[in-house]
Scaffold this active site. Structure first.
Site, short mmCIF file in Angstrom:
data_model
loop_
_atom_site.label_atom_id
_atom_site.label_comp_id
_atom_site.label_asym_id
_atom_site.label_seq_id
_atom_site.Cartn_x
_atom_site.Cartn_y
_atom_site.Cartn_z
N ASN A 436 0.82 -1.20 0.00
CA ASN A 436 0.00 0.00 0.00
C ASN A 436 0.87 1.27 0.00
OD1 ASN A 436 -2.53 1.19 0.31
ND2 ASN A 436 -2.24 1.36 2.52
N ASP A 503 5.08 0.27 9.95
CA ASP A 503 3.61 0.29 10.08
C ASP A 503 3.23 -1.02 10.79
OD1 ASP A 503 0.92 0.51 9.79
OD2 ASP A 503 0.90 0.67 7.61
N CYS A 528 -1.56 2.03 14.59
CA CYS A 528 -3.00 1.96 14.88
C CYS A 528 -3.21 1.90 16.39
CB CYS A 528 -3.64 0.76 14.18
SG CYS A 528 -2.88 -0.79 14.61
C1 LIG Z 1 -0.83 -2.70 10.08
S1 LIG Z 1 -0.39 -3.77 8.80
C2 LIG Z 1 0.29 -2.63 7.65
C3 LIG Z 1 0.41 -3.14 6.25
C4 LIG Z 1 0.74 -2.10 5.18
N1 LIG Z 1 1.76 -1.19 5.57
C5 LIG Z 1 -0.51 -1.38 4.73
O1 LIG Z 1 -0.59 -0.16 4.91
O2 LIG Z 1 -1.36 -2.02 4.14
C6 LIG Z 1 0.97 -4.58 9.51
C7 LIG Z 1 1.70 -5.53 8.61
O3 LIG Z 1 2.85 -6.00 9.28
C8 LIG Z 1 3.06 -7.35 8.96
N2 LIG Z 1 3.90 -7.90 10.03
C9 LIG Z 1 3.54 -8.26 11.27
N3 LIG Z 1 4.60 -8.70 11.98
C10 LIG Z 1 5.67 -8.60 11.16
C11 LIG Z 1 7.05 -8.90 11.31
N4 LIG Z 1 7.54 -9.40 12.44
N5 LIG Z 1 7.86 -8.69 10.26
C12 LIG Z 1 7.39 -8.19 9.10
N6 LIG Z 1 6.08 -7.89 8.89
C13 LIG Z 1 5.23 -8.09 9.91
C14 LIG Z 1 1.67 -7.92 8.89
O4 LIG Z 1 1.66 -9.11 8.11
C15 LIG Z 1 0.91 -6.78 8.23
O5 LIG Z 1 0.92 -6.91 6.84
#
Ligand SMILES: C[S@@+](CC[C@H](N)C(=O)[O-])C[C@H]1O[C@@H](n2cnc3c(N)ncnc32)[C@H](O)[C@@H]1O
Length: 617
Positions: A436, A503, A528
């Site tokens: 995104n 994020d 968030c």
């Molecule tokens: C709040 S979402 C944000 C996604 C993206 N930035 C968006 O705006 O659509 C958090 C993202 O972090 C990823 N995530 C969670 N833990 C993670 C980790 N340890 N390493 C990498 N990514 C991670 C999740 O799979 C998710 O896609």
């Protein structure tokens, strides 16, 4: 309440909204139903008024020939009996709508007392939106005040949400059997969500609380009124009940489709769609798409070991099995009615996909993603594939504000880094999801290294980069998505990066990711959860300062919101806390020095050896 049947005169090409407008002049209309086009000459439509007086006025007007639509005179009669309703007889009712704006008074006073959206406030709060947002902003500022300077808090940018129809994701919403009273009103199923405060499921009425997008509200409403037959006691989730293939096969559903739509046919597909149905999820887009995912419980699958198959799968895949075929045929009927319901509510040209999910099994009618598009302030229109069941922000228009803000802040971060580092800007993006932010920010950087742990999202991000031609833009062709845990990325992934975007999920950053982030000069942080953000900022406090803050009301009428900050290294810290790349530059000084000393020692040693050979000592 009082109902009139429109016994004849409904034009073939009329829409629910038009009929509603026509009758609204007699008084407040609660509900309009018009039969599918091919049944309009034989089946009545009906209009439900809030007041019998208004129904009477409409009846008299229609009997005197004063109610016309597309030059057709509409003839109304008092509704004959509940059993005679076309929806209950034939189940083919499709075009129905309830006014979304302004909302009608609650049909059931008990609902008004429920917090119908879990911890969301009831609809009455829509009028208080501005006040609620002010309170939320003040709470967030309070949570951040120990880590963000007062001047930055004061200048925080606040991005409000649409007051209604802002949420493009709904669910999973539990499916419940309606009460007898609701069934007599033509409601075949109810949706509910868990209310953590009441510790119970609260019923959802898409009209009374129009928080969901128009497409989702219309789909919820259409589904409630479809003749879907729920089996078992779904409200008690009697999941151990034996699940068997329903006594109807795909061919009978398809055959009935062609000519005579009979009560049997609707009963057939309604039984199949309702069989084992436990919950539903909805995902709509600003681009007018809708994906509905129906989740099923099949007790037989509960005990099936990985690799084992159901009897009907023997020699087949789930898709080609009798169960798969039957479900797909019924889902096609369901999809057609959903389409009509959504169009009748005013979402024209919508694209609908339906997915059925069982344990370790899935059937897709259409696609398993939606294609969203966001128009940014800088003139770009970005398109994204958002896969089924994966993360995407629920409030699409708020998300556009967030992308615009990030693009502007990224440019400022690049400008700052250029003056302090004079190096080409490379962005390290952690938690990149489906790309995104990656797609929006890539043109600002020489290179983006995006890190995402989820395989499906990492693949979607790669696809989204291609779809938006990011890979072919010369300056950003190095942009890539690494599938990894942010806490375990290797040195090569962050060497040379001075700007990072994070994020994370609600918990915020883990210890290792904090360390990586602390190597950078500029940090863009989207959160968030303001409390987790505050804790991470506390960790960075010694060496960094927050220079901008934005608050996005991504989840209106709840206590939640999205915040974003730009954090930069305090000027004096740049030399005191050099990042890896700066340390790398020092390495280049140490290595030649080491070899020079080694060379000198070797020369000395060689000289001594020669002297010894020459017998000089
Ligand atoms: C709040 S979402 C944000 C996604 C993206 N930035 C968006 O705006 O659509 C958090 C993202 O972090 C990823 N995530 C969670 N833990 C993670 C980790 N340890 N390493 C990498 N990514 C991670 C999740 O799979 C998710 O896609």
């Amino acid at each position: 309440m009082c109902e009139l049947d429109v016994v004849h005169g409904l034009p073939d090409d009329c829409q629910c909204a038009e009929v509603e407008d026509l009758f609204n002049r007699f008084g407040k209309v609660d509900y309009v139903f018009i039969p599918p086009r091919n049944l309009r000459r034989t089946e009545p439509g009906f209009i439900k008024f809030w007041s019998p007086e208004h129904a009477k006025a409409a009846l008299h007007a229609s009997q005197s020939g004063a109610v016309t639509l597309h030059n057709n005179r509409l003839h109304c009669e008092y509704h004959r009996s509940k059993a005679a309703r076309p929806m209950q007889v034939d189940g083919g009712s499709t075009s129905s709508t309830r006014p979304l704006d302004p909302p009608p008074p609650p049909a059931n006073p008990a609902w008004a007392q429920n917090a119908a959206w879990g911890n969301m406030q009831p609809l009455a709060e829509v009028d208080r939106y501005a006040e609620l947002l002010r309170k939320k902003v003040s709470d967030v500022k309070e949570q951040l005040k120990s880590v963000v300077a007062a001047s930055v808090l004061e200048q925080a940018k606040i991005f409000s949400s649409e007051r209604t129809q802002s949420q493009h994701r709904a669910g999973p919403l539990a499916i419940q059997r309606p009460t007898a009273a609701r069934r007599s009103e033509g409601i075949f199923l109810e949706f509910s969500c868990w209310d953590p405060e009441a510790k119970d499921h609260s019923l959802i009425d898409p009209v009374e609380v129009p928080i969901y997008s128009l497409a989702i509200s219309a789909a919820l409403e259409a589904m409630r009124r479809m003749p879907i037959v729920l089996d078992g006691d779904v409200s008690e989730c009697n999941d151990d009940a034996e699940w068997e293939c329903v006594d109807t096969d795909a061919t009978s559903v398809r055959a009935d489709r062609s000519a005579d739509r009979s009560a049997d046919r609707s009963a057939a597909w309604g039984k199949i769609i309702g069989h084992g149905l436990r919950s539903a999820q909805f995902h709509s887009t600003l681009s007018g798409e809708l994906m509905v995912c129906l989740a099923y419980q099949d007790a037989r699958l509960k005990y099936l070991k990985k690799g084992e198959v159901l009897p009907e799968e023997d020699g087949n895949t789930f898709e080609t099995s009798s169960q798969g075929q039957t479900w797909k045929a019924a889902a096609a009927e369901f999809k057609a009615l959903l389409h009509q319901g959504v169009e009748a509510a005013g979402v024209q040209g919508s694209k609908i996909d339906v997915i059925g999910r069982w344990k370790r099994r899935r059937l897709v009618l259409g696609r398993d993603f939606v294609q969203e598009s966001f128009a940014l302030e800088d003139g770009r229109t970005l398109t994204y594939h958002q896969p089924e069941g994966q993360f995407s922000n629920p409030n699409a228009s708020c998300e556009v504000h967030c992308l615009n803000w990030l693009c502007q802040q990224a440019k400022e971060a690049v400008a700052q880094t250029r003056t302090s580092r004079s190096s080409s800007p490379v962005l390290l993006e952690l938690h990149s999801g489906g790309g995104n932010n990656t797609v929006a920010l890539a043109p600002t950087f020489q290179e983006v290294r995006a890190v995402e742990i989820n395989r499906i999202l990492a693949e979607a991000a790669e696809e989204n980069l291609k779809m938006n031609n990011i890979k072919s833009i010369r300056c950003t062709r190095n942009t890539r998505v690494v599938r990894a845990d942010a806490a375990e990325i290797d040195v090569a992934t962050y060497t040379g990066c001075h700007i990072v975007l994070v994020d994370p999920p609600r918990a915020g950053l883990d210890e290792k990711t904090r360390e990586t982030v602390a190597r950078m000069d500029q940090i863009l942080y989207v959160s968030c959860n303001p409390l987790a953000l505050a804790s991470d900022l506390e960790y960075l406090r010694e060496g960094f300062q927050v220079v901008s803050l934005a608050i996005f009301d991504m989840f209106p009428y709840t206590s939640h919101c999205e915040c974003a900050v730009r954090v930069q290294r305090k000027p004096a810290q740049i030399e005191r806390h050099p990042n890896r790349a700066a340390a790398g530059r020092k390495t280049w000084l140490i290595v030649p020095l080491f070899f020079t000393i080694l060379g000198a020692l070797y020369a000395l040693w060689k000289k001594r050896v020669r002297r010894r050979k020459a017998g000089l000592g």
